[in-house]
Design a protein around this motif. Structure first.
Motif, PDB file in Angstrom:
ATOM      1  N   LEU A  47       0.836  -1.205   0.000  1.00 15.83           N
ATOM      2  CA  LEU A  47       0.000   0.000   0.000  1.00 15.83           C
ATOM      3  C   LEU A  47       0.870   1.254   0.000  1.00 15.83           C
ATOM      4  CD1 LEU A  47      -2.841   1.295   0.319  1.00 15.83           C
ATOM      5  CD2 LEU A  47      -2.500   1.151   2.793  1.00 15.83           C
ATOM      6  N   SER A  48       1.013   1.849  -1.190  1.00 14.25           N
ATOM      7  CA  SER A  48       1.799   3.092  -1.256  1.00 14.25           C
ATOM      8  C   SER A  48       0.959   4.283  -0.813  1.00 14.25           C
ATOM      9  CB  SER A  48       2.280   3.320  -2.692  1.00 14.25           C
ATOM     10  OG  SER A  48       1.173   3.637  -3.521  1.00 14.25           O
ATOM     11  N   GLY A  49      -0.350   4.131  -0.908  1.00 17.33           N
ATOM     12  CA  GLY A  49      -1.239   5.268  -0.627  1.00 17.33           C
ATOM     13  C   GLY A  49      -1.684   5.956  -1.906  1.00 17.33           C
ATOM     14  N   PRO A  56      -5.935  -9.551   5.424  1.00 17.85           N
ATOM     15  CA  PRO A  56      -4.959  -8.621   4.851  1.00 17.85           C
ATOM     16  C   PRO A  56      -4.086  -7.969   5.922  1.00 17.85           C
ATOM     17  CG  PRO A  56      -7.085  -7.523   5.034  1.00 17.85           C
ATOM     18  CD  PRO A  56      -7.238  -8.885   5.660  1.00 17.85           C
ATOM     19  N   VAL A  57      -2.863  -7.628   5.541  1.00 26.31           N
ATOM     20  CA  VAL A  57      -2.022  -6.756   6.370  1.00 26.31           C
ATOM     21  C   VAL A  57      -1.386  -5.764   5.380  1.00 26.31           C
ATOM     22  CG1 VAL A  57      -0.167  -8.494   6.286  1.00 26.31           C
ATOM     23  CG2 VAL A  57      -0.002  -6.599   7.883  1.00 26.31           C
ATOM     24  N   ALA A  58      -1.562  -4.475   5.649  1.00 24.76           N
ATOM     25  CA  ALA A  58      -1.038  -3.480   4.705  1.00 24.76           C
ATOM     26  C   ALA A  58       0.413  -3.158   5.026  1.00 24.76           C
ATOM     27  CB  ALA A  58      -1.887  -2.213   4.769  1.00 24.76           C
ATOM     28  N   ILE A  59       1.220  -3.072   3.975  1.00 23.69           N
ATOM     29  CA  ILE A  59       2.634  -2.730   4.154  1.00 23.69           C
ATOM     30  C   ILE A  59       2.981  -1.552   3.255  1.00 23.69           C
ATOM     31  CG2 ILE A  59       5.003  -3.514   3.759  1.00 23.69           C
ATOM     32  CD1 ILE A  59       4.057  -6.273   4.713  1.00 23.69           C
ATOM     33  N   THR A  60       3.509  -0.505   3.855  1.00 24.36           N
ATOM     34  CA  THR A  60       3.898   0.674   3.089  1.00 24.36           C
ATOM     35  C   THR A  60       5.412   0.794   3.115  1.00 24.36           C
ATOM     36  OG1 THR A  60       1.843   1.800   3.657  1.00 24.36           O
ATOM     37  CG2 THR A  60       3.650   3.189   2.920  1.00 24.36           C
ATOM     38  N   ILE A 117      11.255   9.964  -0.547  1.00 23.06           N
ATOM     39  CA  ILE A 117      11.234  10.833  -1.732  1.00 23.06           C
ATOM     40  C   ILE A 117      10.605  12.150  -1.283  1.00 23.06           C
ATOM     41  CG2 ILE A 117      10.428  11.126  -4.112  1.00 23.06           C
ATOM     42  CD1 ILE A 117      10.080   8.058  -4.273  1.00 23.06           C
ATOM     43  N   ALA A 118      11.444  13.173  -1.174  1.00 20.90           N
ATOM     44  CA  ALA A 118      10.975  14.449  -0.629  1.00 20.90           C
ATOM     45  C   ALA A 118       9.854  15.036  -1.483  1.00 20.90           C
ATOM     46  CB  ALA A 118      12.135  15.429  -0.548  1.00 20.90           C
ATOM     47  N   GLY A 119       8.847  15.587  -0.851  1.00 17.45           N
ATOM     48  CA  GLY A 119       7.765  16.266  -1.547  1.00 17.45           C
ATOM     49  C   GLY A 119       6.767  15.345  -2.201  1.00 17.45           C
ATOM     50  N   TYR A 120       6.921  14.040  -2.004  1.00 18.05           N
ATOM     51  CA  TYR A 120       6.021  13.095  -2.654  1.00 18.05           C
ATOM     52  C   TYR A 120       5.467  12.080  -1.657  1.00 18.05           C
ATOM     53  CZ  TYR A 120       4.751   8.902  -5.322  1.00 18.05           C
ATOM     54  OH  TYR A 120       4.107   7.797  -5.805  1.00 18.05           O
ATOM     55  N   ARG A 121       6.376  11.395  -0.992  1.00 19.74           N
ATOM     56  CA  ARG A 121       5.950  10.244  -0.210  1.00 19.74           C
ATOM     57  C   ARG A 121       5.169  10.611   1.062  1.00 19.74           C
ATOM     58  NH1 ARG A 121       4.055   6.505  -2.113  1.00 19.74           N
ATOM     59  NH2 ARG A 121       5.692   5.255  -3.022  1.00 19.74           N
ATOM     60  N   ASP A 122       5.480  11.782   1.654  1.00 15.40           N
ATOM     61  CA  ASP A 122       4.813  12.131   2.915  1.00 15.40           C
ATOM     62  C   ASP A 122       3.293  12.145   2.773  1.00 15.40           C
ATOM     63  OD1 ASP A 122       7.228  12.287   4.038  1.00 15.40           O
ATOM     64  OD2 ASP A 122       7.330  14.473   4.174  1.00 15.40           O
ATOM     65  N   ALA A 147      -2.222   6.572   3.182  1.00 19.24           N
ATOM     66  CA  ALA A 147      -2.221   5.143   3.506  1.00 19.24           C
ATOM     67  C   ALA A 147      -2.660   4.921   4.957  1.00 19.24           C
ATOM     68  CB  ALA A 147      -0.830   4.545   3.273  1.00 19.24           C
ATOM     69  N   GLN A 148      -2.142   5.767   5.850  1.00 21.50           N
ATOM     70  CA  GLN A 148      -2.521   5.626   7.264  1.00 21.50           C
ATOM     71  C   GLN A 148      -4.010   5.880   7.472  1.00 21.50           C
ATOM     72  OE1 GLN A 148       0.441   8.284   8.672  1.00 21.50           O
ATOM     73  NE2 GLN A 148       1.982   6.668   8.821  1.00 21.50           N
ATOM     74  N   GLU A 149      -4.514   6.924   6.809  1.00 24.11           N
ATOM     75  CA  GLU A 149      -5.946   7.243   6.954  1.00 24.11           C
ATOM     76  C   GLU A 149      -6.806   6.093   6.440  1.00 24.11           C
ATOM     77  OE1 GLU A 149      -5.230  11.973   6.136  1.00 24.11           O
ATOM     78  OE2 GLU A 149      -6.705  10.936   4.891  1.00 24.11           O
TER      79      GLU A 149
END
Lengths: 309, 53
Positions: free
Chosen positions: A64-66, A89-93, A98-103, A109-111
């Protein structure tokens, strides 16, 4: 609504007469929100069943990248899996760094996992490889997707093992799969498709792609109808990728010649069938440096380490 | 706001140089198929499908 007048220029769902949200092809039909959603989930369910992707007792690591594809995957699996016997299921991120993208996608994904009540773990490149992707790539941006792909594959495998998964599910969709067929052909490496598909070995956690027959556009529509669509930034490294060019070319072909993407997938499956009897799978060995299972003397990750110096 | 005349969503997109399979369109706030007919009074929103995910 079915008995009422529609606004001018609107079509009705062929199944119930409600306003249509989608026009599908083969067979051509209009579907409303509820029937499109049902059709979407049914196709994923059939893809899983036809591919024998899930067995009772499976613990499915959802990569799960989000982003949109993996969000749709988590969403649809959370609807489908309760009907399967003892499958969870178990989600894995993977946080590549990657600055400015992944956050933003990490937050998404958390939400999502909080909303769906799915167990969720995050593993970072910094933790596993000692550096985040931005630092690893400095000066090597042209190779971003190749390098990231190898590291991400390894990170997912480590995380899936760590959290007791028996399968790894990824959000690759029909467009992705068709692009891969074409890219491998363009690189002169069509056999790679067969190697990747045939990777059934107890040394590896099997990977499954429940969305592999679902067009990208339908994934976006599904998310919008499930109120799970988010406008997220694009990975800054995609512009360096051959995939970006192939994507544009293939989507143009798909529009002008509907069915093109599916034909590419069918070609791949035919090649797999032709090769099934003739191919002698390479023996699985252990990497002489890290001990991971691989087909050569060194695994992909150790070869990458050497090339990065 | 686009002055679309009375054309389908698909025709509007093609005229704008947009591949219809790379976007989803809403008309007056409702998602519509690409053969929905739009006119100059309609508010059209074109949502681009992002890469990756």
């Amino acid at each position: 609504m079915s008995g009422q007048d529609l606004p001018a220029g609107m079509s009705r769902c062929v199944l119930c007469g409600e306003p249509a949200v989608a026009r599908l092809r083969d067979p051509a039909r209009h579907l409303c929100a509820a029937h499109f959603t049902g059709f979407f989930e049914e196709r994923v369910s059939r893809t899983i069943a036809d591919g024998k992707m899930v067995r009772p007792g499976d613990r499915i690591a959802v990569a799960l990248s989000g982003g949109k594809d993996s969000t749709a995957l988590a969403l649809v699996l959370s609807h489908l899996l309760p009907a399967w016997d003892d499958v969870h299921p178990v989600a894995i991120t993977i946080d590549e760094g990657i600055a400015g993208y992944r956050d933003e996608t990490l937050r998404a994904a958390q939400e999502l996992t909080s909303r769906l009540g799915i167990e969720h773990h995050t593993v970072s490149f910094a933790e596993l490889f000692g550096k985040d992707l931005d630092r690893i790539l400095a000066g090597r941006e042209q190779r971003a997707c190749t390098i990231c792909g190898i590291l991400r594959k390894k990170a997912l495998a480590v995380a899936a093992g760590r959290y007791g998964a028996t399968k790894i599910a990824t959000g690759h969709n029909l467009d992705d799969e068709a692009q891969s067929v074409l890219m491998n052909a363009l690189r002169g490496d069509l056999p790679r498709l067969i190697r990747d598909a045939g990777r059934e070995n107890p040394c590896f956690i099997p990977r499954i792609k429940p969305l592999s027959l679902t067009p990208e556009r339908e994934i976006a529509l599904y998310l919008m109808l499930c109120d799970a669509w988010k406008e997220l930034p694009e990975c800054p490294y995609t512009r360096y990728a051959l995939r970006a060019e192939v994507r544009g070319m293939l989507s143009k072909l798909e529009y002008q010649h509907p069915g093109t993407m599916l034909h590419l997938i069918e070609s791949k499956k035919k090649i797999e069938r032709y090769c099934a009897g003739a191919q002698v799978p390479a023996a699985i060995r252990r990497c002489r440096e890290c001990g991971d299972p691989c087909s050569g003397e060194l695994c992909q990750l150790c070869r990458l380490r050497h090339s990065l110096g | 706001m686009i002055d679309a005349g009375a054309r389908t969503v698909e025709q509007v997109l093609v005229d704008l140089g947009i591949n219809p399979i790379e976007v989803i369109v809403s008309r007056n706030g409702r998602l519509v198929p690409d053969d929905a007919v739009v006119s100059g009074d309609d508010e059209i929103r074109i949502i681009r499908i992002a890469h990756g995910g």
